[in-house]
Design a protein around this motif. Structure first.
Motif, PDB file in Angstrom:
ATOM      1  N   GLY A  68      -9.499  -7.164  -3.273  1.00 20.10           N
ATOM      2  CA  GLY A  68      -8.394  -6.651  -3.140  1.00 20.10           C
ATOM      3  C   GLY A  68      -7.551  -5.529  -2.658  1.00 20.10           C
ATOM      4  N   ILE A  69      -6.214  -5.185  -2.659  1.00 20.33           N
ATOM      5  CA  ILE A  69      -5.575  -4.428  -1.566  1.00 20.33           C
ATOM      6  C   ILE A  69      -6.038  -3.734  -1.047  1.00 20.33           C
ATOM      7  N   MET A 100       0.738  -1.241  -0.086  1.00 26.88           N
ATOM      8  CA  MET A 100       0.028  -0.537  -0.049  1.00 26.88           C
ATOM      9  C   MET A 100       0.990   1.410   0.152  1.00 26.88           C
ATOM     10  N   LYS A 112     -19.510  -5.747   5.061  1.00 27.47           N
ATOM     11  CA  LYS A 112     -18.638  -4.567   5.726  1.00 27.47           C
ATOM     12  C   LYS A 112     -19.684  -3.951   6.034  1.00 27.47           C
TER      13      LYS A 112
HETATM   14  C1  LIG Z   1      -8.354   0.659   0.108  1.00 26.14           C
HETATM   15  O1  LIG Z   1      -8.117   2.041   0.069  1.00 26.14           O
HETATM   16  C2  LIG Z   1      -7.548   2.123  -0.826  1.00 26.14           C
HETATM   17  C3  LIG Z   1      -7.128   3.637  -0.917  1.00 26.14           C
HETATM   18  O2  LIG Z   1      -7.221   4.401  -0.393  1.00 26.14           O
HETATM   19  C4  LIG Z   1      -8.580   1.753  -2.431  1.00 26.14           C
HETATM   20  O3  LIG Z   1      -7.723   2.157  -3.056  1.00 26.14           O
HETATM   21  C5  LIG Z   1      -8.471   0.285  -1.642  1.00 26.14           C
HETATM   22  O4  LIG Z   1      -9.277  -0.081  -3.379  1.00 26.14           O
HETATM   23  C6  LIG Z   1      -9.306   0.608  -0.472  1.00 26.14           C
HETATM   24  N1  LIG Z   1      -9.793  -1.206  -0.723  1.00 26.14           N
HETATM   25  C7  LIG Z   1     -11.090  -2.058  -0.054  1.00 26.14           C
HETATM   26  C8  LIG Z   1     -10.202  -3.439  -0.157  1.00 26.14           C
HETATM   27  O5  LIG Z   1     -11.599  -1.808   0.075  1.00 26.14           O
END
Ligand SMILES: *[C@@H]1O[C@H](CO)[C@@H](O)[C@H](O)[C@H]1NC(C)=O
Length: 309
Positions: free
Chosen positions: A95-96, A69, A131
């Motif tokens: 994803g991340i 990140m 969520k």
């Molecule tokens: C987490 O936050 C970032 C940007 O702050 C974003 O790009 C990403 O998609 C978010 N990930 C999730 C799983 O919500």
């Protein structure tokens, strides 16, 4: 005689110095910064925080995600995501995100990605609940005790021997990721699909092995680039004296308790199917209607022509 011994000792000393200088890199993490004697390595995990890491083992996934990140924020890395659902197993479709880690590198059960939206994760950091907002409660971190690695290998001119392939995979898992061979419960191979399915499973309640690390390093190996400092080689088991290259990987996570994600995408899919079926029926009815109308018209004109005759 003495001179000879001295020369050997000098050579050995030089070698040792060279080796120690060389070993001050982090074998298991190419982004780590290492320094000093004894050599210590740290990883930048955001806001300039330097997380000390142990480079003799795979680095905890939570630290790796934080580092990733951080790098993404600084425009240094990319990540591809994808996958499909399978039985009770969950796939990392989110994803991340920027995770919160315990001091030892475990994921905190509740994750919010620095936002007001939170969710509960398993020990692999994969979302296992819907969520919610900040008030969401995650009782404890639920352990992932089984990961299924579904690999597809690249095409090869010659057929792959099934038994040799299985042995090579097990061997590579052990040598590359230090995975305990007793955790590799089953390896299946489908030559037509070029698909290899590896089940890595531990006893319920076992808290020593961390399956998420192996899965994460492997995912990176196949999808992007190795996280190891020595990047010359990917996850390429050698089968019949030839390296077998992988082109695809999907990781399924099975937790000690089933996930509580509601299948929103499934109901969405069913709605889509219903809409398509309804549209098809309407189209069919319209086609029949117009066809009959045209036939009636045709018959009428035919009748008129007959009358005229
Ligand atoms: C987490 O936050 C970032 C940007 O702050 C974003 O790009 C990403 O998609 C978010 N990930 C999730 C799983 O919500």
């Amino acid at each position: 005689m003495k001179m000879w011994i001295l020369a050997v000792l000098a050579a050995l000393a030089a070698l040792a110095v060279g080796a120690s200088a060389q070993s001050c890199t982090c074998a298991t993490m190419k982004w780590a910064v290492c320094d000093g004697t004894p050599c210590t390595c740290t990883l930048l995990v955001g806001n300039g925080t330097k997380q000390p890491i142990d480079c003799t083992a795979l680095v905890p996934k939570c630290f790796l995600m934080k580092a990733e990140m951080d790098r993404a924020r600084r425009g240094q890395s990319t990540r591809t995501i994808g996958g499909k659902q399978h039985e009770t197993a969950i796939v990392d479709n989110d994803g991340i995100y920027d995770p919160e880690c315990e001091n030892d590198g475990k994921f905190k059960a509740k994750q919010c990605n620095n936002t007001d939206v939170c969710w509960c994760v398993n020990s692999a950091g994969v979302r296992r609940t819907d969520k919610g907002d900040q008030t969401l409660k995650c009782e404890k971190l639920v352990e992932t005790h089984w990961v299924r690695l579904q690999l597809t290998h690249k095409e090869r001119p010659t057929k792959v021997n099934k038994d040799n392939l299985k042995a090579a995979i097990a061997n590579e898992l052990n040598s590359r990721y230090k995975l305990n061979p007793s955790l590799v419960k089953e390896i299946q191979y489908d030559p037509d699909a070029r698909m290899i399915v590896v089940d890595v499973k531990k006893e319920i309640g076992e808290r020593i092995s961390d399956l998420s690390r192996v899965a994460y390093y492997m995912e990176k190996d196949v999808k992007v680039l190795p996280l190891f400092t020595d990047q010359k080689r990917n996850f390429t088991p050698s089968v019949d004296g030839q390296d077998l290259e992988m082109e695809k990987i999907i990781v399924y996570y099975v937790d000690e308790e089933p996930p509580t994600i509601t299948m929103k995408h499934l109901t969405g899919g069913i709605i889509a199917v219903i809409v398509v079926v309804v549209l098809a029926v309407i189209a069919g009815l319209l086609a029949v209607f117009f066809f009959q109308k045209r036939q009636r018209k045709y018959k009428k004109t035919q009748q008129r022509e007959m009358e005229q005759m």
